[in-house]
Write a protein that holds these residues in place. Structure first.
Motif, PDB file in Angstrom:
ATOM      1  N   HIS A  25       0.841  -1.191   0.000  1.00  0.00           N
ATOM      2  CA  HIS A  25       0.000   0.000   0.000  1.00  0.00           C
ATOM      3  C   HIS A  25       0.873   1.236   0.000  1.00  0.00           C
ATOM      4  O   HIS A  25       1.800   1.333   0.792  1.00  0.00           O
ATOM      5  CB  HIS A  25      -0.894   0.017   1.229  1.00  0.00           C
ATOM      6  N   PRO A  26       0.584   2.207  -0.860  1.00  0.00           N
ATOM      7  CA  PRO A  26       1.376   3.436  -0.839  1.00  0.00           C
ATOM      8  C   PRO A  26       1.011   4.286   0.378  1.00  0.00           C
ATOM      9  O   PRO A  26      -0.107   4.214   0.885  1.00  0.00           O
ATOM     10  CB  PRO A  26       0.964   4.135  -2.130  1.00  0.00           C
ATOM     11  N   VAL A  27       1.984   5.059   0.860  1.00  0.00           N
ATOM     12  CA  VAL A  27       1.730   5.979   1.971  1.00  0.00           C
ATOM     13  C   VAL A  27       1.292   7.312   1.392  1.00  0.00           C
ATOM     14  O   VAL A  27       1.954   7.856   0.517  1.00  0.00           O
ATOM     15  CB  VAL A  27       2.995   6.158   2.826  1.00  0.00           C
ATOM     16  N   ALA A  28       0.171   7.820   1.883  1.00  0.00           N
ATOM     17  CA  ALA A  28      -0.399   9.024   1.280  1.00  0.00           C
ATOM     18  C   ALA A  28       0.140  10.283   1.932  1.00  0.00           C
ATOM     19  O   ALA A  28       0.302  10.351   3.145  1.00  0.00           O
ATOM     20  CB  ALA A  28      -1.913   8.992   1.408  1.00  0.00           C
ATOM     21  N   PRO A  50      -1.233  13.776   2.740  1.00  0.00           N
ATOM     22  CA  PRO A  50      -2.635  14.226   2.779  1.00  0.00           C
ATOM     23  C   PRO A  50      -2.859  15.314   1.737  1.00  0.00           C
ATOM     24  O   PRO A  50      -1.941  16.073   1.420  1.00  0.00           O
ATOM     25  CB  PRO A  50      -2.789  14.767   4.196  1.00  0.00           C
ATOM     26  N   SER A  86       4.450   5.436  13.658  1.00  0.00           N
ATOM     27  CA  SER A  86       3.028   5.479  14.036  1.00  0.00           C
ATOM     28  C   SER A  86       2.753   6.457  15.166  1.00  0.00           C
ATOM     29  O   SER A  86       1.720   7.114  15.194  1.00  0.00           O
ATOM     30  CB  SER A  86       2.564   4.098  14.488  1.00  0.00           C
ATOM     31  N   ASN A 117       4.746   3.861   8.213  1.00  0.00           N
ATOM     32  CA  ASN A 117       3.525   4.515   8.687  1.00  0.00           C
ATOM     33  C   ASN A 117       3.690   5.927   9.236  1.00  0.00           C
ATOM     34  O   ASN A 117       3.229   6.221  10.338  1.00  0.00           O
ATOM     35  CB  ASN A 117       2.851   3.636   9.750  1.00  0.00           C
ATOM     36  N   PRO A 118       4.333   6.838   8.512  1.00  0.00           N
ATOM     37  CA  PRO A 118       4.305   8.223   8.964  1.00  0.00           C
ATOM     38  C   PRO A 118       2.892   8.784   8.822  1.00  0.00           C
ATOM     39  O   PRO A 118       2.201   8.491   7.849  1.00  0.00           O
ATOM     40  CB  PRO A 118       5.286   8.940   8.030  1.00  0.00           C
ATOM     41  N   GLY A 119       2.459   9.578   9.809  1.00  0.00           N
ATOM     42  CA  GLY A 119       1.104  10.124   9.800  1.00  0.00           C
ATOM     43  C   GLY A 119       0.968  11.306   8.864  1.00  0.00           C
ATOM     44  O   GLY A 119       1.915  11.701   8.169  1.00  0.00           O
ATOM     45  N   ALA A 120      -0.222  11.896   8.847  1.00  0.00           N
ATOM     46  CA  ALA A 120      -0.545  12.959   7.895  1.00  0.00           C
ATOM     47  C   ALA A 120       0.371  14.169   8.075  1.00  0.00           C
ATOM     48  O   ALA A 120       0.985  14.648   7.116  1.00  0.00           O
ATOM     49  CB  ALA A 120      -2.008  13.362   8.065  1.00  0.00           C
ATOM     50  N   MET A 158       3.998  13.340   7.061  1.00  0.00           N
ATOM     51  CA  MET A 158       4.164  13.204   5.615  1.00  0.00           C
ATOM     52  C   MET A 158       4.140  14.570   4.937  1.00  0.00           C
ATOM     53  O   MET A 158       4.911  14.843   4.019  1.00  0.00           O
ATOM     54  CB  MET A 158       3.055  12.328   5.025  1.00  0.00           C
ATOM     55  N   LEU A 209       3.609   1.540   4.479  1.00  0.00           N
ATOM     56  CA  LEU A 209       2.416   1.817   5.266  1.00  0.00           C
ATOM     57  C   LEU A 209       2.442   1.101   6.603  1.00  0.00           C
ATOM     58  O   LEU A 209       1.924   1.606   7.593  1.00  0.00           O
ATOM     59  CB  LEU A 209       1.166   1.399   4.481  1.00  0.00           C
ATOM     60  N   THR A 210       3.019  -0.091   6.656  1.00  0.00           N
ATOM     61  CA  THR A 210       3.095  -0.810   7.920  1.00  0.00           C
ATOM     62  C   THR A 210       4.511  -1.346   8.095  1.00  0.00           C
ATOM     63  O   THR A 210       5.257  -1.488   7.120  1.00  0.00           O
ATOM     64  CB  THR A 210       2.130  -2.013   7.963  1.00  0.00           C
ATOM     65  N   GLU A 216       4.928  -4.561   6.033  1.00  0.00           N
ATOM     66  CA  GLU A 216       5.251  -4.400   4.614  1.00  0.00           C
ATOM     67  C   GLU A 216       6.698  -3.960   4.426  1.00  0.00           C
ATOM     68  O   GLU A 216       7.376  -4.403   3.495  1.00  0.00           O
ATOM     69  CB  GLU A 216       4.298  -3.387   3.967  1.00  0.00           C
TER      70      GLU A 216
END
Lengths: 635, 635
Positions: free
Chosen positions: A19-22, A24, A548, A579-582, A585, A604-605, A608
């Protein structure tokens, strides 16, 4: 990025299924600024009920917001009135002796205690949102007023000035309280934590009890200081005066009003007032005289009044709001902290104009109100009317009330405030909270009320700062038969992942911790490499940061990450983020750190990330090019 | 617990395949206390190298720790000496004119600038761990000394006392710096964030440049104040003095020493000093005279000296350490912050005893040192020897150096400190850091250096407190085709889970945010129920808190959770926790909250929690018993 594509085709192949990390979606600056202001000052969204309403309805709702009586008044029933009558008369029977006692504690004329139980409850009944709060003066704030104003003006030498200073201080306390509410700064009160209040109240109660030894032992020339050493010195140096000890100091276990009546009767019948027992003496008949002409706004007294008002105002506010909230929790309704502040502030501003001193919602009186079955703030009105009758007709009855009875009343109320069980609970659950509590207690008892408060708040704030300045970092391991990664300390059954060090950072990365984190992360890497070297296992290849719990990052934090990237590059390690947050990122993107680290190294995790690293580990060696390696001749 | 087993047999069945959440193994209080002390004060584990060594080896390592010269000295080669000679002479050519200029900035005799470039570099060469730091006086600290001491003593009216105060302040600055290092309190310097330093330096440079208009425009009676308004007023009110404007103010772009030589030559040849051009005048030949007998320890001057020492000491320390760290990063070696503090502190203590004032590692001089190819701290020794020669033989040459040249040198150094590009970067990446930076700049320029510093540090600390006081909370949704749950704002492709509200809390739960979190969580539940009501979907049944980012909790936080549990119970909702960390589990366990919520409602991941809730949702309705429901007659 093109370079990365060339070097790691396989990683990108792998990423097809990850999963790609978004980052925001970007928000206009003023929108996000408005949002964060709203979250800071209006977390309860008070304007929500005004949405989609007509103008007249909006006006009425606004009026209701500031005068909750308009909301519950129309629904008031005779049933409620019956309950409120009983509870109102009950708290009046407590309010009258307590009012007189606490006024003496503040070195103010006893009648002020009665005045303060007349006007403020009426204001609160209209504006307050609690159904159980019984308004009145409180011991700790009274003690504080006595001690802080007493430093500036001697109450016996210059009683008029002292009295006017008390009104002025009350005025400023009310002004501060109402402003805090209107400016939505109620969270300042949150900084007085539960632990602070427990220690502070216990300490103040201890001091008050020691001071009341004055009344009980009938000592003269008692010290005005509040610290334990001077109090004890006074007690012991005056022990030879014990011949003057009044005979009735054992009357302390009975209900306050009964005690007052019996005490007064006994004095009246035995004429003990002529044999060394101090009595209240004459109380003026009549309602509150106006006092707004008495405010002292001239130097040097103004500073004292403002300072006293600020400190006592905050303390009184904290007690009132905590009490209101506790009972609201029992009865399942909500208290709006900011609205309460405006109500308590207004009642003190108005009170200070009519010969009242600082009032709030004392715990003891509110508990009695609650237990007597009050239904609405109307019980405050009943109490006020009862006090009014007392002021108009019954004051002469208190002429013979012995002061020792008042001391007994104060002491019995204070004993309940020394909550040693709560202190034991704090020790068991949270050592730091216990330290805060003891800091407040020891500060109040051995130095002064202000010192205790400052110590406790300072330790509490230090804890918040330490949380950020020294964040926990820990190594994660793999829970057997899962793709879950957790702290190896909390879950001893986890397994190491060969060649990969997984670190979790448990706080935002800010200027206050970026130096520490850089050192700590280097040490984790050193220790891991030492460990691997000693066991002869596969060498370390990847360092994964689980982000996280990193709620935010600032520019110093980003510099730290850049430096860590250089350190890992130099050692031939690959840095990977999970998993960096919004918020994180967004800032990594703006500062181009995403390009520095490579977008394909952000997952994302943790699972992964580990999978991707393992995939790489078993197909080719990771790249160890130093992007900025220059031919330094290191010593 | 028995009751829960009876009501939810299926949940426990489900849990057979889920992972249990571990309460970390209990640690004795003193062990965990020792660990957290160690993490707070010894994050770099300085005693690591002493492990398993003989006593004599330990002693030698300890000596090496405080005197790094013992470590690199034996490995010193002729190659290094050649490089260090060149760089040392280069920085000496900068140190001499800059030293004289900055001493004038501090209103001190110019010769002090030379003294300060002789003793401190020798001390630092032995004790410092940076290879690139060039020791010397700095503009900002000099300005601060001038402005802070100038408030107490007039430098022209009472030069001896002023000079002695400067030595005393330097002594206290050194004492503070060394103590911070020895007490491992180096993290205090971390509170001067990068943003603060950028704004602060820019502001100080602006003020210095404005003040130097004095030298350039040849104005008399220039103000001693440092704020921009008084400076500009002085400039404009004295504009009629421009007839006195010296002829040589254009010489500012050239290298400092060339400027000094040319300027001095020109003055000497034209005798401009007799036509309104101020010159340095006589400089005493000879090395530093001792000054430890001159310390002023008497009131009222002691307070000023201590205050000046504290503030300038911290500022100088921050600059020195930041500079040392930056160059160490380039050359891939490590700087030990606490060791550097001891080195810088010692050189100031010793310096203050021998007529030096405050020194640190200025950025400009260290950059020159670095670019000239220095290899070790030996370049400082070379510089010190060059300055010694100057003091012994060359001081008469400076007699004719015009002050305007010194101003030009200061201005050209200062222009580099106004780093507007860094400010733009801050604005782009982090608005809050920009506010900190501008707070420092505006405070320094429009008020004073101290005010700017206090503003910036206060805003920075406020940010840390706000992070905890107003934590982000957000709703999580399910990433399609996975068991991963992420913020719906960051990942707009996530799906809601019917009947379940998943909230993430992004900060520790402490006294400062527990009231806010209670209100905010209630609002999330309200909003979710409103939303579900309006769409007519399944009603809300479960509230899951993702605790991954909750690093810690205190007793106020636990009370908050208990209250939230009551709120959800009353509404017929089930509260579920996902992934509480070690600290949180420890405290929830001690406070018995685990029993309140039920151990079977705590899951290792959000995914497992959702799965369990869904399993329950489709087999039976969740339990909605209010544990404390009493027959309150709510109004």
């Amino acid at each position: 990025m093109g370079n990365a594509d060339y070097v790691y085709p396989s990683t990108n192949e792998y990423r097809q299924c990850a999963h790609p990390v978004a980052v925001p979606p970007p928000q206009p600056f003023f929108k996000s600024f408005k949002n964060s202001l709203k979250e800071t000052f209006f977390p309860d969204d008070p304007l929500r009920q005004f949405k989609n309403k007509t103008h007249s309805r909006k006006f009425f709702l606004g009026l209701q917001y500031f005068l909750p009586i308009l909301e519950w008044g129309p629904r008031y029933t005779f049933q409620f009135l019956k309950s409120d009558l009983i509870s109102g008369i009950t708290i009046a029977s407590l309010a009258i002796p307590q009012g007189i006692s606490y006024a003496k504690l503040a070195n103010l004329p006893p009648i002020l205690g009665l005045y303060s139980s007349f006007i403020p409850p009426l204001i609160y009944a209209m504006m307050g949102s609690s159904r159980d709060l019984a308004v009145g003066t409180v011991a700790v704030a009274s003690l504080l007023i006595g001690s802080m104003l007493g430093d500036e003006v001697n109450a016996t030498e210059n009683p008029a000035l002292y009295l006017h200073l008390a009104f002025t201080a009350t005025f400023f306390a009310g002004l501060l309280q109402a402003s805090l509410g209107l400016l939505r700064l109620g969270f300042i009160v949150d900084f007085l934590s539960h632990a602070t209040i427990v220690g502070f109240m216990g300490g103040a109660a201890t001091v008050v009890i020691l001071q009341q030894l004055k009344g009980i032992l009938g000592l003269q020339h008692f010290t005005q200081s509040t610290d334990i050493i001077s109090v004890l010195r006074s007690v012991f140096s005056q022990i030879h005066e014990s011949k003057k000890r009044p005979k009735f100091f054992w009357i302390s276990a009975m209900a306050p009003l009964t005690t007052v009546i019996l005490g007064s009767l006994l004095v009246y019948l035995t004429h003990a007032e002529k044999h060394g027992v101090d009595v209240i003496g004459n109380l003026k008949k009549g309602l509150n005289p106006p006092s707004f002409g008495d405010f002292v706004f001239t130097s040097p007294y103004l500073t004292t009044a403002v300072k006293t008002g600020m400190i006592t105002g905050i303390i009184a506010l904290a007690e009132g709001i905590a009490v209101g909230r506790s009972f609201a929790m029992f009865k399942h309704y909500n208290i709006d902290g900011n609205k309460e502040m405006v109500a308590i502030g207004t009642m003190n501003i108005v009170g200070s104009c009519f010969s009242c001193y600082l009032t709030t919602g004392p715990f003891s009186r509110s508990a009695v109100n609650f237990n007597a079955g009050c239904k609405t703030a109307m019980s405050n009105v009943v109490m006020a009317i009862a006090v009014m009758f007392t002021l108009l007709f019954l004051t002469p009855l208190f002429h013979y009330t012995p002061l020792v009875v008042l001391s007994a009343i104060i002491i019995s109320a204070m004993l309940g405030l020394i909550d040693y069980e709560a202190a034991i609970h704090l020790w068991k659950v949270d050592k730091f909270d216990f330290v805060v509590c003891m800091g407040a207690y020891i500060g109040v008892v051995f130095a002064s009320v202000e010192v205790g408060l400052v110590i406790a708040v300072a330790i509490s704030v230090l804890r918040l700062l330490l949380f950020v300045a020294r964040p926990k970092t820990f190594v994660l391991g793999n829970l057997p038969n899962s793709t879950i990664y957790r702290s190896v300390e909390q879950y001893p059954t986890t397994n190491d992942v060969p060649g990969i060090l997984i670190l979790q950072i448990d706080a935002p990365i800010y200027f206050a911790n970026s130096s520490y984190l850089r050192e700590r992360i280097s040490r984790w890497i050193d220790e891991e490499e030492d460990k691997l070297k000693s066991t002869g296992e596969t060498s370390l290849q990847y360092v994964i940061f689980n982000m996280s719990a990193v709620g935010n990052i600032d520019t110093s934090g980003i510099s730290m990450l850049e430096e860590v990237k250089k350190i890992t590059d130099r050692r031939g390690l690959k840095l990977v983020l999970a998993n960096p947050g919004a918020e994180v990122m967004k800032k990594l993107n703006k500062s181009k750190f995403i390009e520095t680290i490579g977008k394909e190294w952000i997952y994302l995790t943790v699972g992964e990330a580990v999978e991707a690293c393992n995939y790489k580990l078993h197909t080719c060696k990771p790249d160890a090019t130093n992007e900025d390696s220059q031919p330094w001749n290191n010593v």
